[in-house]
Design a protein around this motif. Structure first.
Motif, PDB file in Angstrom:
ATOM      1  N   VAL A 105       0.898  -1.126   0.500  1.00  0.00           N
ATOM      2  CA  VAL A 105       0.011   0.013  -0.256  1.00  0.00           C
ATOM      3  C   VAL A 105       0.959   1.355   0.125  1.00  0.00           C
ATOM      4  O   VAL A 105       1.819   1.444   1.307  1.00  0.00           O
ATOM      5  CB  VAL A 105      -0.989   0.115   1.723  1.00  0.00           C
ATOM      6  N   ILE A 106       0.616   2.421  -0.528  1.00  0.00           N
ATOM      7  CA  ILE A 106       1.805   3.304  -0.740  1.00  0.00           C
ATOM      8  C   ILE A 106       0.526   4.399  -0.204  1.00  0.00           C
ATOM      9  O   ILE A 106      -1.263   4.443  -1.001  1.00  0.00           O
ATOM     10  CB  ILE A 106       1.897   4.045  -2.564  1.00  0.00           C
TER      11      ILE A 106
ATOM     12  N   GLY B 191      -4.572  -4.424 -12.043  1.00  0.00           N
ATOM     13  CA  GLY B 191      -3.076  -5.251 -11.720  1.00  0.00           C
ATOM     14  C   GLY B 191      -2.563  -4.540 -10.221  1.00  0.00           C
ATOM     15  O   GLY B 191      -2.060  -5.044 -10.100  1.00  0.00           O
ATOM     16  N   GLY B 192      -3.055  -3.359 -10.497  1.00  0.00           N
ATOM     17  CA  GLY B 192      -1.964  -2.513  -9.555  1.00  0.00           C
ATOM     18  C   GLY B 192      -2.406  -1.095  -9.235  1.00  0.00           C
ATOM     19  O   GLY B 192      -2.640  -0.384 -10.376  1.00  0.00           O
TER      20      GLY B 192
ATOM     21  N   ASP C 213      -0.300  -2.988  -4.814  1.00  0.00           N
ATOM     22  CA  ASP C 213      -1.459  -3.111  -4.759  1.00  0.00           C
ATOM     23  C   ASP C 213      -2.377  -1.870  -4.670  1.00  0.00           C
ATOM     24  O   ASP C 213      -3.463  -2.239  -5.348  1.00  0.00           O
ATOM     25  CB  ASP C 213      -1.577  -4.185  -3.788  1.00  0.00           C
ATOM     26  N   TYR C 214      -2.132  -1.344  -4.057  1.00  0.00           N
ATOM     27  CA  TYR C 214      -3.330  -0.126  -3.697  1.00  0.00           C
ATOM     28  C   TYR C 214      -2.090   1.275  -3.435  1.00  0.00           C
ATOM     29  O   TYR C 214      -1.298   1.202  -2.978  1.00  0.00           O
ATOM     30  CB  TYR C 214      -4.291  -0.408  -2.395  1.00  0.00           C
ATOM     31  N   VAL C 215      -3.764   2.387  -3.378  1.00  0.00           N
ATOM     32  CA  VAL C 215      -3.166   3.871  -3.071  1.00  0.00           C
ATOM     33  C   VAL C 215      -3.664   4.409  -2.267  1.00  0.00           C
ATOM     34  O   VAL C 215      -5.501   4.092  -2.764  1.00  0.00           O
ATOM     35  CB  VAL C 215      -2.049   4.617  -4.010  1.00  0.00           C
ATOM     36  N   MET C 216      -3.244   4.951  -1.583  1.00  0.00           N
ATOM     37  CA  MET C 216      -4.603   5.669  -0.062  1.00  0.00           C
ATOM     38  C   MET C 216      -4.234   6.991   0.051  1.00  0.00           C
ATOM     39  O   MET C 216      -2.987   7.156   0.008  1.00  0.00           O
ATOM     40  CB  MET C 216      -4.296   5.065   0.534  1.00  0.00           C
ATOM     41  N   VAL C 217      -4.677   8.026  -0.858  1.00  0.00           N
ATOM     42  CA  VAL C 217      -4.859   9.715  -1.104  1.00  0.00           C
ATOM     43  C   VAL C 217      -5.526  10.554   0.163  1.00  0.00           C
ATOM     44  O   VAL C 217      -6.590  10.128  -0.104  1.00  0.00           O
ATOM     45  CB  VAL C 217      -5.619   9.703  -2.699  1.00  0.00           C
ATOM     46  N   SER C 218      -4.592  10.257   1.219  1.00  0.00           N
ATOM     47  CA  SER C 218      -5.185  11.363   2.200  1.00  0.00           C
ATOM     48  C   SER C 218      -4.802  13.160   1.788  1.00  0.00           C
ATOM     49  O   SER C 218      -4.780  13.223   2.596  1.00  0.00           O
ATOM     50  CB  SER C 218      -4.536  10.772   3.532  1.00  0.00           C
ATOM     51  N   THR C 219      -5.054  13.544   0.580  1.00  0.00           N
ATOM     52  CA  THR C 219      -4.975  14.739   0.487  1.00  0.00           C
ATOM     53  C   THR C 219      -5.183  15.329   0.531  1.00  0.00           C
ATOM     54  O   THR C 219      -6.424  14.870   1.109  1.00  0.00           O
ATOM     55  CB  THR C 219      -4.174  15.010  -1.391  1.00  0.00           C
TER      56      THR C 219
ATOM     57  N   VAL D   9     -11.767   3.913  -6.269  1.00  0.00           N
ATOM     58  CA  VAL D   9     -11.677   3.954  -7.799  1.00  0.00           C
ATOM     59  C   VAL D   9     -10.909   2.372  -7.963  1.00  0.00           C
ATOM     60  O   VAL D   9      -9.791   3.344  -8.313  1.00  0.00           O
ATOM     61  CB  VAL D   9     -11.811   5.163  -8.388  1.00  0.00           C
ATOM     62  N   GLY D  10     -11.559   1.669  -8.031  1.00  0.00           N
ATOM     63  CA  GLY D  10     -10.335   0.152  -7.975  1.00  0.00           C
ATOM     64  C   GLY D  10      -9.634   0.458  -7.027  1.00  0.00           C
ATOM     65  O   GLY D  10     -10.108   0.198  -6.291  1.00  0.00           O
ATOM     66  N   ARG D  11      -8.314   0.160  -7.403  1.00  0.00           N
ATOM     67  CA  ARG D  11      -6.781  -0.070  -6.434  1.00  0.00           C
ATOM     68  C   ARG D  11      -7.100   1.290  -5.970  1.00  0.00           C
ATOM     69  O   ARG D  11      -6.004   1.560  -5.180  1.00  0.00           O
ATOM     70  CB  ARG D  11      -6.146  -0.603  -6.241  1.00  0.00           C
ATOM     71  N   VAL D  12      -7.613   1.917  -6.087  1.00  0.00           N
ATOM     72  CA  VAL D  12      -7.461   3.549  -4.946  1.00  0.00           C
ATOM     73  C   VAL D  12      -8.491   3.785  -4.534  1.00  0.00           C
ATOM     74  O   VAL D  12      -9.532   4.112  -4.822  1.00  0.00           O
ATOM     75  CB  VAL D  12      -6.828   4.625  -6.416  1.00  0.00           C
ATOM     76  N   TYR D  13      -7.601   4.374  -3.150  1.00  0.00           N
ATOM     77  CA  TYR D  13      -8.429   4.809  -2.008  1.00  0.00           C
ATOM     78  C   TYR D  13      -8.541   6.228  -1.587  1.00  0.00           C
ATOM     79  O   TYR D  13      -7.288   6.719  -1.813  1.00  0.00           O
ATOM     80  CB  TYR D  13      -8.004   3.523  -1.055  1.00  0.00           C
ATOM     81  N   PHE D  14      -9.666   6.863  -0.652  1.00  0.00           N
ATOM     82  CA  PHE D  14      -9.832   8.042  -1.035  1.00  0.00           C
ATOM     83  C   PHE D  14      -9.695   8.522   0.916  1.00  0.00           C
ATOM     84  O   PHE D  14     -10.699   7.608   1.609  1.00  0.00           O
ATOM     85  CB  PHE D  14     -10.478   8.916  -1.271  1.00  0.00           C
ATOM     86  N   THR D  15      -8.491   9.000   1.347  1.00  0.00           N
ATOM     87  CA  THR D  15      -9.267   9.336   2.788  1.00  0.00           C
ATOM     88  C   THR D  15      -9.003  10.838   3.349  1.00  0.00           C
ATOM     89  O   THR D  15      -8.460  12.354   2.506  1.00  0.00           O
ATOM     90  CB  THR D  15      -8.267   8.813   3.847  1.00  0.00           C
ATOM     91  N   GLY D  16      -9.389  11.426   4.535  1.00  0.00           N
ATOM     92  CA  GLY D  16      -9.176  12.836   5.087  1.00  0.00           C
ATOM     93  C   GLY D  16     -10.335  13.523   5.700  1.00  0.00           C
ATOM     94  O   GLY D  16     -11.338  12.838   5.375  1.00  0.00           O
ATOM     95  N   GLU D  17     -10.055  14.627   5.938  1.00  0.00           N
ATOM     96  CA  GLU D  17     -11.445  15.322   6.796  1.00  0.00           C
ATOM     97  C   GLU D  17     -12.305  15.485   5.684  1.00  0.00           C
ATOM     98  O   GLU D  17     -14.532  15.330   6.227  1.00  0.00           O
ATOM     99  CB  GLU D  17     -11.353  16.352   7.823  1.00  0.00           C
TER     100      GLU D  17
END
Length: 495
Positions: free
Chosen positions: A30-31, A268-269, A283-289, A445-453
């Motif tokens: 995970v990134i 695939g990633g 495999d996955y990325v979590m975007v917290s911007t 969105v697929g393997r792209v995850y999102f977080t943040g306030e």
């Protein structure tokens, strides 16, 4: 011909080496993009679930994001988040409060606004009579009660939602909006000072009543510890990232000054590219911007995010809340009990209106804090600090005509809106938005995850919202990565 034992061992060693090189090339599992509160919180949750093969890419040179201290006038002050908001309720506890008050024992002070009616200054000096200001405040209380009753009757879909200003008009309160200096500054204090945007754009349904205070309590505590409020983020990071004795993160999985510019994703990633031409695969990325960054062109998604996702991102506002610190050679303002907060009732709404002195928090520092928001924040960011300092001194001399107000010796003006790594300070939910848009904003969105306030349905804009959103988004990823439960269902807006 059968291979010899030595040959077989060599083949096995080469095979293992080959697979090891493939694993190394594949990078972490995970990134996480961003080392603010939500990114660090998500990483902690992932680590607790056994997903420790991760890397955190942070664009700046520090952990904490919008929780950041800065040296000013011989003390450390908070340029971003400063309060633990929502404390001392009878029910649930704000999850940030025990970390601040018990675990880290950060120096903090309860903010007391009860004396505000005694401290509203006229544009040309002197204070308004307490009885007059209190009468206006009491009327505001009545309007808020009416707003709560009205908000409770609105359908949860958001289709009946309205602005705070519309609610005020329905309650026969300033039908043309606040026009007198006192009404303008009280309106500003009640709304802009909390949400960083004016009542005409702030949703009634999402802020009346405000979940933070309903759930956790009405008190707020100002963090004034020289370790900085960011110490909470460092503490959480230290629960799963290697740190030295001073608390500095030394884990190679945290990489600072890594500006993410592209995220490529497929079944695939993911592949993440940074401004320094580095490439990371996972495999996955979590975007917290911040949602402000998502609304900018800093990060390019390939393929582009689907239309429903882009629309959800652009529906939310990235507000601007600017805390300006000013240092003087001596104190000239009133001090003592009930004097911590004071207002300047300008005929220009939002013009250097809300002030705070630090007799208790920073003794002998001779520092004042004035807060501006929205258009004033953007205006001030585009002018020189000397010009802002001159404007502030002029306002103070108008407020205290009988005092010998000296020139300020120093000023600190954060520029969140101009900063490409933030593009503002926190999100504000617009009129008509409900759980549906929140689900879309948070949805992967697929393997792209999102977080943040901004993905916190009930606590957007707050530190505890960022913390809890990191946990929530990590749980969604964990379900997919470990349980193969990857489908994220979004009920319809009117379901």
């Amino acid at each position: 011909m059968k291979p010899t034992t030595a040959t077989a061992a060599l083949v096995l060693a080469l095979t293992l080496a080959h697979h090891a090189s493939i694993a190394a090339a594949a990078g972490p599992r995970v990134i996480i993009v961003g080392a603010g509160m939500s990114g660090i919180s998500a990483g902690k949750r992932l680590s607790e679930a056994g997903i420790t093969d991760l890397v955190i890419l942070e664009a700046t040179d520090h952990v904490g994001g919008r929780m950041h201290k800065q040296s000013f006038g011989g003390i450390n002050v908070e340029v971003g988040a400063n309060w633990v908001e929502g404390v001392n309720g009878a029910g649930r506890m704000n999850p940030i409060w025990p970390l601040v008050n018990s675990t880290l024992k950060l120096k903090n002070f309860r903010s007391d606004f009860d004396g505000l009616a005694d401290n509203v200054y006229k544009e040309n000096g002197g204070v308004y009579e307490r009885a007059y200001v209190q009468k206006r405040l009491d009327r505001w209380g009545e309007v808020e009660e009416g707003g709560e009753k009205l908000s409770a009757k609105l359908r949860p879909s958001g289709q009946d939602d309205m602005s705070i200003l519309a609610m005020q008009r329905l309650n026969d309160h300033l039908p043309n909006g606040p026009t007198s200096p006192v009404d303008m500054v009280l309106d500003y204090f009640k709304h802009d000072y909390e949400f960083a945007e004016p009542p005409r754009v702030t949703s009634l349904q999402n802020v009346v009543p405000l979940a933070t205070f309903t759930d956790f309590g009405d008190d707020v505590y100002f963090v004034a510890d020289q370790r900085g409020y960011e110490a909470v983020v460092y503490y959480l990071a230290g629960q799963y990232l290697k740190a030295d004795k001073s608390g500095n993160i030394v884990d190679p999985r945290l990489q600072l000054n890594k500006v993410v510019t592209e995220i490529s994703h497929s079944g695939g990633g993911v592949t993440v590219r940074t401004e320094d031409a580095k490439v990371y695969k996972a495999d996955y990325v979590m975007v917290s911007t911040s949602v402000g960054v998502l609304q900018s062109d800093l990060i390019q998604f390939k393929p582009r995010l689907p239309t429903w996702k882009v629309l959800s991102i652009y529906q939310f506002d990235m507000a601007v809340y600017t805390k300006i610190f000013v240092k003087f050679p001596r104190k000239f303002w009133p001090q003592g009990k009930g004097r911590e907060f004071f207002l300047y009732a300008s005929s220009r709404r939002g013009y250097y209106g809300v002030w705070q002195e630090f007799e208790a928090q920073y003794p002998d520092a001779n520092v004042l804090l004035v807060t501006v928001t929205d258009d004033e924040s953007r205006r001030i960011e585009q002018q020189s600090d000397n010009q802002t300092k001159a404007e502030i001194v002029e306002v103070l001399r108008s407020m205290f005509p009988g005092e010998d107000v000296p020139d300020a010796t120093d000023i600190l003006v954060p520029r969140w809106w101009s900063d490409r790594f933030y593009r503002g300070t926190f999100s504000n939910w617009p009129i008509g938005v409900n759980r549906y848009e929140y689900d879309q904003l948070r949805a992967p969105v697929g393997r792209v995850y999102f977080t943040g306030e901004h993905t916190s349905e009930h606590y957007n804009g707050y530190v505890h919202g960022a913390y809890l959103s990191g946990i929530d988004s990590a749980d969604i990823l964990i379900k997919c990565a470990q349980k193969r439960m990857c489908k994220y269902h979004i009920p319809g807006k009117f379901d």
